[in-house]
Design a protein around this motif. Structure first.
Motif, PDB file in Angstrom:
ATOM      1  N   ILE A  99       0.852  -1.182   0.000  1.00 41.47           N
ATOM      2  CA  ILE A  99       0.000   0.000   0.000  1.00 41.47           C
ATOM      3  C   ILE A  99       0.890   1.235   0.000  1.00 41.47           C
ATOM      4  N   ARG A 100       0.464   2.263  -0.706  1.00 38.30           N
ATOM      5  CA  ARG A 100       1.085   3.589  -0.584  1.00 38.30           C
ATOM      6  C   ARG A 100      -0.020   4.534  -0.169  1.00 38.30           C
ATOM      7  N   TRP A 101       0.263   5.365   0.790  1.00 43.20           N
ATOM      8  CA  TRP A 101      -0.722   6.226   1.414  1.00 43.20           C
ATOM      9  C   TRP A 101      -0.220   7.662   1.359  1.00 43.20           C
ATOM     10  N   GLN A 102      -1.060   8.588   0.876  1.00 44.61           N
ATOM     11  CA  GLN A 102      -0.656   9.981   0.783  1.00 44.61           C
ATOM     12  C   GLN A 102      -1.583  10.869   1.593  1.00 44.61           C
ATOM     13  N   SER A 103      -1.027  11.963   2.062  1.00 43.40           N
ATOM     14  CA  SER A 103      -1.791  12.961   2.790  1.00 43.40           C
ATOM     15  C   SER A 103      -2.585  13.821   1.815  1.00 43.40           C
ATOM     16  N   VAL A 120       2.841   3.599   7.953  1.00 41.41           N
ATOM     17  CA  VAL A 120       1.732   2.731   8.345  1.00 41.41           C
ATOM     18  C   VAL A 120       0.865   3.352   9.443  1.00 41.41           C
ATOM     19  N   ASP A 121       1.452   4.254  10.244  1.00 43.12           N
ATOM     20  CA  ASP A 121       0.708   4.901  11.318  1.00 43.12           C
ATOM     21  C   ASP A 121       0.206   6.289  10.946  1.00 43.12           C
ATOM     22  N   GLY A 122       0.307   6.654   9.680  1.00 40.02           N
ATOM     23  CA  GLY A 122      -0.216   7.935   9.220  1.00 40.02           C
ATOM     24  C   GLY A 122       0.693   9.117   9.470  1.00 40.02           C
ATOM     25  N   ARG A 123       1.962   8.871   9.759  1.00 33.60           N
ATOM     26  CA  ARG A 123       2.906   9.957   9.982  1.00 33.60           C
ATOM     27  C   ARG A 123       3.602  10.309   8.672  1.00 33.60           C
ATOM     28  N   PRO A 124       3.760  11.605   8.365  1.00 33.90           N
ATOM     29  CA  PRO A 124       4.464  12.003   7.147  1.00 33.90           C
ATOM     30  C   PRO A 124       5.912  11.531   7.171  1.00 33.90           C
ATOM     31  N   VAL A 125       6.411  11.122   6.012  1.00 33.59           N
ATOM     32  CA  VAL A 125       7.797  10.676   5.868  1.00 33.59           C
ATOM     33  C   VAL A 125       8.483  11.642   4.906  1.00 33.59           C
ATOM     34  N   ALA A 126       9.554  12.245   5.374  1.00 35.77           N
ATOM     35  CA  ALA A 126      10.290  13.197   4.543  1.00 35.77           C
ATOM     36  C   ALA A 126      10.859  12.508   3.314  1.00 35.77           C
ATOM     37  N   ALA A 127      10.834  13.198   2.188  1.00 36.00           N
ATOM     38  CA  ALA A 127      11.336  12.629   0.937  1.00 36.00           C
ATOM     39  C   ALA A 127      12.824  12.301   1.017  1.00 36.00           C
ATOM     40  N   ASP A 128      13.555  12.977   1.896  1.00 34.82           N
ATOM     41  CA  ASP A 128      14.987  12.707   2.015  1.00 34.82           C
ATOM     42  C   ASP A 128      15.323  11.754   3.159  1.00 34.82           C
ATOM     43  N   HIS A 129      14.317  11.138   3.750  1.00 35.07           N
ATOM     44  CA  HIS A 129      14.550  10.161   4.819  1.00 35.07           C
ATOM     45  C   HIS A 129      15.308   8.974   4.233  1.00 35.07           C
ATOM     46  N   PRO A 130      16.316   8.434   4.929  1.00 27.98           N
ATOM     47  CA  PRO A 130      17.104   7.335   4.356  1.00 27.98           C
ATOM     48  C   PRO A 130      16.299   6.060   4.085  1.00 27.98           C
ATOM     49  N   GLN A 131      15.178   5.864   4.739  1.00 28.27           N
ATOM     50  CA  GLN A 131      14.352   4.675   4.509  1.00 28.27           C
ATOM     51  C   GLN A 131      12.991   5.027   3.925  1.00 28.27           C
ATOM     52  N   VAL A 132      12.934   6.066   3.118  1.00 30.30           N
ATOM     53  CA  VAL A 132      11.650   6.522   2.599  1.00 30.30           C
ATOM     54  C   VAL A 132      10.911   5.421   1.829  1.00 30.30           C
TER      55      VAL A 132
END
Length: 145
Positions: A99-103, A120-132
């Motif tokens: 699944i991919r989930w967007q705000s 999975v918990d609805g928290r935004p993930v930064a595009a530059d996060h190492p595990q995006v």
């Protein structure tokens, strides 16, 4: 910081320097996602809760489906399991489905820089996060719909 839907601003916080597209919480009149977390949620359950005015369309090669909200924002994508052994698949999420989930504040027309993916918990993930990729491609663990 944002709440589980990626649409809520905590008391005392503001939009400055949060890196949101156009410094907005969500598009005007955007309907919140029907659940706060995808943990333990089945596709069947999500389909029952999908807002009626959201459009469901097949993915490019009919490998799954996409839900677009009233603003044309892709809010949810489900990719069906490939049926391959996880060791033979390019990555295990393809074998099991993901699944991919967007705000709601993602842009309907922009590139990945204008999209705000959620974990999975609805928290935004930064595009530059190492595990995006690992955090935003959520392995589906529920029953087949």
């Amino acid at each position: 910081m944002f709440g589980p839907l990626g649409d809520l601003l905590r008391p005392g916080a503001n939009l400055t320097n949060l890196g949101l597209p156009n410094n907005r919480l969500r598009h005007p009149n955007a309907t919140p996602f029907p659940v706060r977390s995808l943990r333990g949620v089945s596709i069947r359950s999500l389909r029952r809760q999908r807002p009626r005015h959201w459009q469901e369309v097949p993915t490019r090669k009919n490998e799954g489906f996409i839900w677009r909200d009233e603003n044309g924002v892709e809010r949810f994508r489900f990719m069906r399991p490939t049926g391959e052994s996880p060791s033979k698949a390019r990555w295990s999420r393809q074998a099991n489905g993901y699944i991919r989930w967007q705000s709601a504040q993602s842009s309907p027309t922009g590139g990945d820089a204008d999209k705000l993916f959620l974990d999975v918990d609805g928290r935004p993930v930064a595009a530059d996060h190492p595990q995006v990729r690992e955090l935003t491609h959520i392995m589906y663990e529920g029953p087949w719909p």
